[in-house]
Motif scaffolding. Structure first.
Motif, PDB file in Angstrom:
ATOM      1  N   GLY A  16       0.808  -1.220   0.000  1.00 37.58           N
ATOM      2  CA  GLY A  16       0.000   0.000   0.000  1.00 37.58           C
ATOM      3  C   GLY A  16       0.836   1.261   0.000  1.00 37.58           C
ATOM      4  O   GLY A  16       0.480   2.260   0.639  1.00 37.58           O
ATOM      5  N   THR A  17       1.940   1.241  -0.735  1.00 38.97           N
ATOM      6  CA  THR A  17       2.879   2.377  -0.678  1.00 38.97           C
ATOM      7  C   THR A  17       2.252   3.686  -1.168  1.00 38.97           C
ATOM      8  O   THR A  17       2.716   4.760  -0.788  1.00 38.97           O
ATOM      9  N   ARG A  18       1.204   3.591  -1.993  1.00 35.68           N
ATOM     10  CA  ARG A  18       0.598   4.827  -2.484  1.00 35.68           C
ATOM     11  C   ARG A  18      -0.078   5.616  -1.373  1.00 35.68           C
ATOM     12  O   ARG A  18      -0.411   6.768  -1.534  1.00 35.68           O
ATOM     13  N   PHE A  19      -0.304   4.928  -0.245  1.00 41.47           N
ATOM     14  CA  PHE A  19      -0.960   5.625   0.870  1.00 41.47           C
ATOM     15  C   PHE A  19      -0.032   5.815   2.063  1.00 41.47           C
ATOM     16  O   PHE A  19      -0.485   5.966   3.192  1.00 41.47           O
ATOM     17  N   LEU A  20       1.274   5.821   1.797  1.00 49.78           N
ATOM     18  CA  LEU A  20       2.210   6.179   2.870  1.00 49.78           C
ATOM     19  C   LEU A  20       2.038   7.664   3.184  1.00 49.78           C
ATOM     20  O   LEU A  20       1.753   8.442   2.274  1.00 49.78           O
ATOM     21  N   PRO A  21       2.170   8.106   4.421  1.00 55.26           N
ATOM     22  CA  PRO A  21       2.639   7.316   5.544  1.00 55.26           C
ATOM     23  C   PRO A  21       1.552   6.510   6.270  1.00 55.26           C
ATOM     24  O   PRO A  21       1.886   5.723   7.136  1.00 55.26           O
ATOM     25  N   ALA A  22       0.258   6.714   5.907  1.00 56.80           N
ATOM     26  CA  ALA A  22      -0.794   6.017   6.664  1.00 56.80           C
ATOM     27  C   ALA A  22      -0.534   4.512   6.741  1.00 56.80           C
ATOM     28  O   ALA A  22      -0.672   3.886   7.799  1.00 56.80           O
ATOM     29  N   THR A  23      -0.132   3.940   5.599  1.00 54.69           N
ATOM     30  CA  THR A  23       0.019   2.483   5.532  1.00 54.69           C
ATOM     31  C   THR A  23       1.290   1.972   6.218  1.00 54.69           C
ATOM     32  O   THR A  23       1.575   0.786   6.179  1.00 54.69           O
ATOM     33  N   LYS A  24       2.014   2.880   6.836  1.00 56.92           N
ATOM     34  CA  LYS A  24       3.182   2.435   7.608  1.00 56.92           C
ATOM     35  C   LYS A  24       2.709   1.533   8.753  1.00 56.92           C
ATOM     36  O   LYS A  24       3.368   0.559   9.105  1.00 56.92           O
ATOM     37  N   SER A  25       1.568   1.885   9.349  1.00 56.14           N
ATOM     38  CA  SER A  25       1.086   1.050  10.455  1.00 56.14           C
ATOM     39  C   SER A  25      -0.340   0.538  10.255  1.00 56.14           C
ATOM     40  O   SER A  25      -0.792  -0.308  11.003  1.00 56.14           O
ATOM     41  N   VAL A  26      -1.047   1.049   9.269  1.00 52.39           N
ATOM     42  CA  VAL A  26      -2.427   0.596   9.029  1.00 52.39           C
ATOM     43  C   VAL A  26      -2.495  -0.106   7.677  1.00 52.39           C
ATOM     44  O   VAL A  26      -2.137   0.488   6.666  1.00 52.39           O
ATOM     45  N   PRO A  27      -2.941  -1.355   7.635  1.00 54.94           N
ATOM     46  CA  PRO A  27      -3.095  -1.985   6.323  1.00 54.94           C
ATOM     47  C   PRO A  27      -4.066  -1.168   5.471  1.00 54.94           C
ATOM     48  O   PRO A  27      -5.057  -0.648   5.992  1.00 54.94           O
ATOM     49  N   LYS A  28      -3.761  -1.075   4.200  1.00 54.22           N
ATOM     50  CA  LYS A  28      -4.589  -0.276   3.288  1.00 54.22           C
ATOM     51  C   LYS A  28      -6.062  -0.681   3.363  1.00 54.22           C
ATOM     52  O   LYS A  28      -6.965   0.145   3.303  1.00 54.22           O
ATOM     53  N   GLU A  29      -6.276  -1.985   3.535  1.00 57.08           N
ATOM     54  CA  GLU A  29      -7.655  -2.517   3.516  1.00 57.08           C
ATOM     55  C   GLU A  29      -8.456  -2.093   4.739  1.00 57.08           C
ATOM     56  O   GLU A  29      -9.670  -2.232   4.783  1.00 57.08           O
TER      57      GLU A  29
END
Ligand code: G1P
Length: 296
Positions: A16-29
């Motif tokens: 889920g790199t397109r949603f970094l930094p959120a996806t650093k700790s939260v799975p995109k799903e």
């Protein structure tokens, strides 16, 4: 007789790199569309289509997904104590019985085809659905249900299909149509992410599939395709002259929640569709649009 489709695979191992930094700790799903994680929309769509078993192909760092579908005794006890029955009901929708859900790790990111193949032992000799939770589809009749109904007529393999602008074909699997029957097309070719000038049409595959177990055999060969990855598209294309491949132009609106703009569009559409938010939210949007056009 065609067997009922009761199992769905969710390939959710991506970083889920397109949603970094959120996806650093939260799975995109787990990212939320209004107040529900993306994956909840996918599960609801599957349930409406009669799916009973959910197979997640995950990777390291996705344990929040497992927690999400588990019971939450402390939270429940607290809500019960406070008499919050509505919220308890909301929680209930998120539970999947033990045994109804399985998690498999994809240990190497070798492509979508490989991710699906990782679930082969749980699929056995049954037809199965594949759902990509990034593709969120708003529809009166859920998209997968439309597909299950169409599949009951056609058998073979079925993909969800949608016309896209010609210059966007390189983001999709694209269908070469043998026979166009309106909502349904039979397929004579499938190409993964072709350049606009090489695309056989602009009818693209959207992330919903109903597949036969033969697809797992095809994936066994581990053939590399576009981008050096093991592509699901190629394993399906191998059945064009075998069990057959159909595309369903589903009725509904698809949002690409794998992109930021698509996620925002989905947020607006789903927000406006909610009875509890519509008035306040549409008022806000009207004000914003007025400010925006005044500024121009
Ligand atoms: C995948 C599939 C592609 C399909 C798309 C739909 O691509 O490989 O054939 O058209 O999903 O969203 P991805 O978006 O994972 O690159």
């Amino acid at each position: 007789m065609k067997r009922k489709v009761t199992k769905a695979i969710f390939p959710v191992a991506g970083l889920g790199t397109r949603f970094l930094p959120a996806t650093k700790s939260v799975p995109k799903e787990i990212m939320t569309l209004v107040d529900r994680p993306l994956i909840q929309y996918a599960i609801d769509e599957c349930r409406a289509a009669g799916i009973e078993e959910f197979i997640f192909v995950t990777s390291r760092g996705k344990s929040a997904l497992e927690d999400y579908f588990d019971s939450s005794p402390v939270l429940e006890a607290e809500l019960q104590r406070k008499g919050k029955d509505k919220l308890l009901k909301v929680l209930e929708e998120t539970y999947v019985d033990s045994g109804g859900i399985a998690y498999i790790r994809q240990q190497k990111a070798l492509g979508l085809g490989h991710a699906v193949w990782c679930a082969r032992r749980l699929i056995g000799d049954e037809p199965f659905a594949v759902v990509l939770p990034d593709d969120v589809i708003a529809a009166e009749k859920p998209c997968l249900q439309q597909m299950v109904e169409a599949y009951a007529e056609t058998g073979g393999n079925m993909v969800a299909a949608m016309e896209v602008p010609q210059d966007k074909t390189s983001a999709y699997g694209v269908l070469d149509v043998r026979q166009d029957m309106g909502n349904l097309v039979s397929v004579k070719g499938m190409v993964e992410k072709p350049k606009a000038e090489d695309a056989p049409s602009n009818l693209a595959v959207i992330g919903r599939y109903i597949l036969t177990p033969k697809i797992m055999d095809n994936l066994n060969q581990g053939k590399q395709g576009a981008g050096g990855e093991i592509q699901l598209t190629d394993a399906i294309a191998d059945e064009i002259d075998g069990e057959g491949v159909f595309g369903l132009r589903f009725r509904g609106q698809r949002f690409d929640c794998g992109s930021k703009a698509g996620f925002l569009q989905a947020t607006v559409a789903f927000g406006l569709a909610r009875d509890d938010l519509r008035d306040e939210f549409s008022q806000y949007l009207r004000e914003m649009t007025a400010i925006d056009s005044a500024a121009q």
